[in-house]
Design a protein around this motif. Structure first.
Motif, mmCIF file in Angstrom:
data_model
loop_
_atom_site.group_PDB
_atom_site.id
_atom_site.type_symbol
_atom_site.label_atom_id
_atom_site.label_comp_id
_atom_site.label_asym_id
_atom_site.label_seq_id
_atom_site.Cartn_x
_atom_site.Cartn_y
_atom_site.Cartn_z
ATOM 1 N N TRP A 84 1.058 -1.067 0.048
ATOM 2 C CA TRP A 84 -0.068 0.435 0.192
ATOM 3 C C TRP A 84 0.891 1.079 -0.136
ATOM 4 O O TRP A 84 0.981 2.540 -0.741
ATOM 5 N N LEU A 85 1.819 0.930 1.061
ATOM 6 C CA LEU A 85 2.614 2.774 1.387
ATOM 7 C C LEU A 85 3.619 2.256 -0.261
ATOM 8 O O LEU A 85 3.660 3.657 -0.857
ATOM 9 N N ALA A 86 3.731 1.554 -1.189
ATOM 10 C CA ALA A 86 4.446 1.842 -2.890
ATOM 11 C C ALA A 86 3.610 2.183 -3.259
ATOM 12 O O ALA A 86 3.618 3.267 -4.585
ATOM 13 N N GLU A 87 2.315 1.601 -3.504
ATOM 14 C CA GLU A 87 1.197 2.005 -4.330
ATOM 15 C C GLU A 87 0.922 3.412 -3.839
ATOM 16 O O GLU A 87 0.509 4.402 -5.041
ATOM 17 N N THR A 88 1.051 4.163 -3.251
ATOM 18 C CA THR A 88 0.071 5.592 -3.207
ATOM 19 C C THR A 88 1.785 6.250 -3.342
ATOM 20 O O THR A 88 1.379 7.558 -3.599
ATOM 21 N N CYS A 89 2.321 6.201 -2.915
ATOM 22 C CA CYS A 89 3.926 6.692 -3.163
ATOM 23 C C CYS A 89 3.735 7.529 -4.763
ATOM 24 O O CYS A 89 3.629 7.608 -5.633
ATOM 25 N N ILE A 90 3.693 5.686 -5.747
ATOM 26 C CA ILE A 90 3.468 5.281 -6.860
ATOM 27 C C ILE A 90 2.088 6.529 -7.527
ATOM 28 O O ILE A 90 2.450 7.415 -8.402
ATOM 29 N N GLY A 91 1.686 6.837 -7.160
ATOM 30 C CA GLY A 91 0.383 6.873 -7.877
ATOM 31 C C GLY A 91 -0.003 8.523 -7.616
ATOM 32 O O GLY A 91 -0.369 8.814 -8.552
ATOM 33 N N LEU A 92 0.299 8.994 -6.362
ATOM 34 C CA LEU A 92 -0.280 10.458 -6.022
ATOM 35 C C LEU A 92 1.227 11.208 -6.652
ATOM 36 O O LEU A 92 1.458 12.446 -7.421
ATOM 37 N N THR A 93 2.679 10.818 -7.057
ATOM 38 C CA THR A 93 3.699 10.884 -7.501
ATOM 39 C C THR A 93 3.079 10.988 -9.515
ATOM 40 O O THR A 93 3.768 12.725 -10.003
ATOM 41 N N GLN A 94 2.746 10.756 -9.152
ATOM 42 C CA GLN A 94 2.633 10.032 -11.056
ATOM 43 C C GLN A 94 1.401 11.140 -11.050
ATOM 44 O O GLN A 94 1.292 11.918 -12.199
ATOM 45 N N SER A 95 0.758 11.473 -10.555
ATOM 46 C CA SER A 95 -0.625 12.480 -10.526
ATOM 47 C C SER A 95 0.074 14.023 -10.560
ATOM 48 O O SER A 95 -0.117 14.801 -11.467
ATOM 49 N N TYR A 96 0.546 13.819 -9.540
ATOM 50 C CA TYR A 96 1.340 15.240 -9.062
ATOM 51 C C TYR A 96 2.226 16.074 -10.846
ATOM 52 O O TYR A 96 2.898 16.578 -11.301
ATOM 53 N N LEU A 97 2.967 14.813 -10.819
ATOM 54 C CA LEU A 97 3.635 15.027 -12.076
ATOM 55 C C LEU A 97 2.776 15.771 -13.076
ATOM 56 O O LEU A 97 3.126 16.161 -13.844
ATOM 57 N N HIS A 98 1.940 14.145 -13.229
ATOM 58 C CA HIS A 98 1.153 14.399 -14.708
ATOM 59 C C HIS A 98 0.645 16.049 -14.828
ATOM 60 O O HIS A 98 0.369 16.382 -15.862
ATOM 61 N N ASN A 99 0.639 16.042 -13.542
ATOM 62 C CA ASN A 99 -0.676 17.997 -13.342
ATOM 63 C C ASN A 99 0.896 18.830 -13.905
ATOM 64 O O ASN A 99 0.132 20.155 -14.842
ATOM 65 N N GLN A 100 1.634 18.663 -13.654
ATOM 66 C CA GLN A 100 3.282 19.131 -13.564
ATOM 67 C C GLN A 100 3.168 19.754 -15.165
ATOM 68 O O GLN A 100 3.408 20.669 -16.283
#
Length: 956
Positions: free
Chosen positions: A137-153
């Motif tokens: 869950w920790l890995a999935e959370t970091c991957i998912g929110l990092t992807q969303s953060y960078l995608h918006n940028q």
């Protein structure tokens, strides 16, 4: 000062020193707050010395940031399990805070939760499965929110990536592989990822548009850097991208079309093995599911895939060689009896059987092992040993990795760390732990050694010595093996050798054929009639040349090849079924079930288990499963009959039960489909309000191998009523559609053909009548309109599936009609006249010296007509005659009631059973139901005499 009373002596100093360093490197307020929190949570305080002694990683975190533990204790997170989504919510809040920077936030978040995970694991507040789940869950959370953060940028710079064909916005699909895919991540693991996106195209920026490939490559690179880069605050997760198409030389992000093309054209067996645990964890869930659906045929073959065994055997050899070459004996993952061997055992069964046994298409190892037990792939005791070993080894892995937060599975060599690991694992000494570890690993190694055995050398030698397939094959060699028509058999073999199918085989298929044919020729040589066995099996070989996994199945299972020869030599019907449906070769793997036809309860239970593993609402999968179920069980009945295990009456019982179980399930499937669309029809009871009555052979419990089903559909509900769904329809239309859907499921031709051919001509008004009749309409028709022949047909009618309340209502009508008083003379005239018309229109053999078992004078139909006449003529005074729908029990009742003489009843029963048995045997030989006129002469004469006695007495 902390208490170290419960620690081994050698760890006391380590714990004390660690606590001293924490106190020295922290300000007074931070230490005071931590001590206050520990005082408020005595259980955690008691665990602290052990954590400091057994994990320098935890000690280092607390030395640098004592507030991490204070915060966990204050928030109650250390003392309880997490809820799904809780980590996501926390990280979203941290990233949304003013001035938050992605890199530092991710690393502090990871430190906080790795402290929590390791603490709960080492102190056994969490079990193994919670530890791997929380880490995942920790890995999935970091991957998912990092992807969303960078995608918006990236969108602010380059615009929204759009699909070239759909025009829809595109999202990156991150596919988690390996342990993360199965949510089995260990506490210091790499994460294996693959990046994909649905469509090629471009971003919609008018200033700086780039291709979707470039956009998602940049996004993937940013994601890897954000997670993998080591900074002053450490890293988040090490990322491994080598499992993507073309490995390190391949594109970082691939569109779906290229993704699918790669695996279809170039995917290798080890990639199938890797894809077993693949799971999309970001992006649009529906698009992720679409991608995995396109890959499923690559990973899971539709049949039991023994073709993969050679590759798995090679992988197994590589595992053994790697352990020896790299000296990995002390590695709890890669070494002798380690985690990888357990994973290999589970995934072998997934690759071999997962295409057909859908319950194996799971990612979590322990669930797969449990399914292996249910399916009989592994004995329950073996699964219990593997499960216990797996949990022990994963706990050991965490004890090793949680020591310094390092990715290693090697047992420690340094005494202090050995003592720490033994303590975490609950052992007083290192030697005590090693003894338990060796016991588990030896069990695992034994199961691993038994899996996919090497080919038997003594079986190879005689085959290789004989030129039984290549150009050296000649008639003399075949004659020497015992073939009685060697020239004819040689010619058939040469036709196969020089066929275009063989000429265009891939290398793997050609090699399998060259291995298989010598064994087939030797196996056929053991048959009573080798040439006939070979002749019947060669069409099957031709049919499966391009699916050579079936040849591998027979190569890997010599007893199955022996049964194939036995059954095909005995019955061309079985040979033809296997040729048309090679997937039935799987049934040869279990000789116990092959020659044991199940009873009705077991049939129903097995079908329920098979369909329970299917996706709800997947009608095509349900129809496929039903066809395999029918074909496999009919094969078992035929095999059991051929070897003498089933007498005629039981053969018909078994075939009838198969049909009944299927019909019951087909109603359920059709009902679920229609009620999901229209709601439930208005009716008085909780049941379907619908029943299927079987007529003819089905009603008489006399089905044969290729019988049609004579069916009548009856419903009992208010004709003015409507369904309760949003798309409401009237009851009559609902039940008509239900009947249509049932026929569709039964008759649609699929890969495995039809389930059954359905004959509905016996319904009220025949082909011109309603497909589904109301109970009231059925009663009215039978009372006022039905012909005598329809009342004859009613003798062999009975409920075979559906609502028992409706069934009872129809049966009441049936008995009422059958028990009506009739003019025996007029009835006899009608029955005799009808029989003559039938004989004149049907079998030509009925008018020759040959004996048509069914239609000739003194044959099956004559017996049936006499029984039907007796029921219609005498049930008014002997109602018990209307009780049964099968001819045997009616004949027994006629004798018991004195309506037939005992010897007459016995003569008719003997003749009926003999004729039907002969018809069964001829069907298995694919011959018409006609025998020489001299055969069964005495039985025929008995039937003729009884016919004349019965009808002369009534007509004259």
């Amino acid at each position: 000062m902390i208490s170290t009373n419960n620690l081994p002596a050698e760890l006391v100093a380590t714990a004390a020193t660690a606590w001293q360093h924490i106190a020295e490197h922290s300000d007074t307020a931070a230490i005071a707050a931590l001590e206050q929190s520990l005082a408020a949570h005595p259980d955690s305080a008691a665990s602290l010395p052990g954590m400091l002694a057994c994990s320098p990683f935890v000690a280092g975190l607390l030395r640098r940031q004592p507030g991490l533990l204070t915060g966990l204790l204050a928030g109650g997170l250390l003392q309880r399990s997490l809820e799904d989504g809780e980590l996501m919510e926390e990280l979203e809040q941290l990233l949304a805070a003013p001035g938050a920077e992605l890199g530092p936030v991710l690393r502090r978040f990871r430190q906080r939760h790795m402290l929590r995970i390791v603490w709960r694991d080492f102190s056994r507040m969490a079990d193994t499965l919670e530890t791997v789940r929380d880490t995942s869950w920790l890995a999935e959370t970091c991957i998912g929110l990092t992807q969303s953060y960078l995608h918006n940028q990236l969108e602010t710079r380059f615009g929204v990536p759009k699909g070239r064909f759909s025009g829809e916005p595109q999202q990156l699909i991150v596919i988690a592989m390996g342990k993360l895919g199965a949510r089995e991540l260990n506490v210091s693991s790499d994460i294996d990822l693959i990046f994909a996106f649905p469509e090629s195209g471009d971003t919609d920026s008018t200033r700086r548009s780039i291709s979707n490939t470039e956009f998602f490559t940049k996004l993937g690179q940013g994601l890897i850097t954000a997670l993998d880069q080591i900074t002053a605050e450490g890293f988040v997760f090490r990322v491994d991208m080598r499992l993507r198409p073309y490995g390190e030389s391949g594109a970082l992000a691939t569109n779906f079309a290229a993704f699918e093309e790669y695996y279809q054209d170039q995917g290798r067996d080890w990639e199938r093995y890797a894809m077993v645990k693949a799971r999309p964890i970001t992006g649009d869930p529906q698009r992720g599911a679409e991608l995995m659906a396109t890959l499923r045929p690559f990973v899971y073959r539709r049949y039991v895939d023994f073709g993969v065994i050679e590759s798995l055997r090679g992988m197994k050899q590589m595992i053994n060689a790697e352990v020896r070459r790299r000296g990995l004996q002390a590695d709890v993952k890669l070494g002798h009896g380690g985690i990888r061997e357990i994973e290999f055992i589970a995934q072998c069964f997934q690759l071999i059987r997962g295409g057909r046994d859908l319950g194996l298409q799971q990612r979590e190892l322990l669930r797969v092992l449990e399914e292996c037990s249910k399916l009989g792939c592994l004995p329950p005791e073996s699964v219990a040993e593997l499960r216990s070993a797996y949990l022990f080894l994963r706990d050991s892995e965490h004890a090793i990795q949680g020591y310094l937060d390092q990715q290693t599975q090697a047992l420690p060599a340094e005494p202090l760390q050995q003592s720490a690991m033994a303590t975490v694992m609950g052992y007083d000494t290192w030697d005590g732990y090693l003894a338990a570890l060796d016991e588990h690993r030896n069990r695992v190694a034994g199961h691993f050694r038994d899996l996919i055995a090497e080919p038997e050398s003594d079986r190879e030698e005689p085959v290789e010595e004989l030129p039984l397939w290549d150009e050296d094959l000649d008639a003399a060699t075949l004659a020497g093996l015992g073939y009685e028509q060697p020239e004819q058999s040689l010619e058939q073999l040469q036709v196969l050798q020089h066929s275009s199918r063989v000429a265009t085989l891939q290398v793997e298929g050609r090699e399998r054929l060259q291995q298989f044919m010598p064994r087939l020729l030797l196996a056929c040589a053991e048959a009573e009639q080798p040439d006939r066995a070979l002749q019947r099996i060669l069409p099957l070989v031709t049919a499966v040349l391009r699916r050579s996994a079936y040849l591998a199945l027979l190569l890997e299972n010599p007893p199955a090849l022996g049964d194939l020869v036995l059954l095909c030599e005995a019955s061309p019907w079985i040979a033809q079924q296997l040729e048309r449906q090679p997937v039935l070769l799987d049934e040869l793997l279990d000789r116990g079930s092959l020659y044991t036809a199940a009873d009705r309860a077991l049939l129903a239970a097995e079908l329920q288990q098979q369909v329970a593993r299917l996706q709800p609402g997947d009608l095509e999968a349900q129809m496929d499963a039903l066809r395999y179920f029918k074909a496999s069980h009919v094969l078992r009945v035929a095999a059991s009959e051929l070897v003498g295990r089933l007498p005629l009456m039981q053969v018909s019982d078994k075939l009838t039960w198969i049909a009944e179980v299927i019909l019951e399930h087909v109603i359920a499937v059709a009902w679920a489909d229609l009620t999901a669309r229209f709601g439930q029809p208005q009716r008085d009871s909780d049941g379907y309000g619908f029943a299927i009555f079987g007529y003819g052979k089905l009603g008489g419990i006399e089905l044969s191998y290729s019988s049609d089903l004579d069916l009548v559909f009856i419903f009992d509900a208010d004709a003015q009523g409507v369904t309760d769904g949003e798309r409401s329809i009237d009851n009559v239309k609902f039940y008509t559609r239900l009947g249509q859907r049932i026929i569709h499921i039964l008759e649609t031709r699929m890969t495995m053909g039809q389930l059954y051919q359905v004959d509905m001509r016996l319904r009220p008004s025949g082909n011109s009548g309603m497909l589904v009749s109301s109970l009231r309409g059925f009663r009215s028709y039978q009372q006022d309109t039905a012909w005598t022949w329809e009342h004859q047909a009613l003798v062999r009618a009975r409920l075979v599936a559906g609502d028992p309340i409706v069934g009872q209502g129809v049966d009441d009508v049936r008995r009422e009609i059958l028990c009506q008083p009739r003019d025996a003379t007029a009835l006899a005239e009608e029955v005799v006249s009808m029989r003559e018309r039938m004989r004149s229109k049907l079998s030509p053999a009925a008018h020759t010296v040959e004996f048509d078992l069914k239609q000739s004078v003194g044959g099956i139909v004559d017996i049936e007509f006499m029984v039907q006449y007796a029921v219609l003529a005498w049930s008014s005074r002997v109602p018990d005659l209307a009780r049964w729908s099968d001819n045997i029990r009616i004949l027994e009742t006629l004798a018991r009631e004195g309506l037939f003489e005992q010897r007459e009843s016995e003569a008719l029963i003997d003749a009926y059973l003999a004729f039907r048995s002969a018809a069964h045997q001829l069907a298995l030989q694919q011959q018409p139901g006609v025998v020489p006129g001299e055969r069964y002469r005495e039985l025929r004469e008995n039937v003729e005499a009884i016919w004349k006695r019965l009808f002369r007495a009534q007509v004259e």
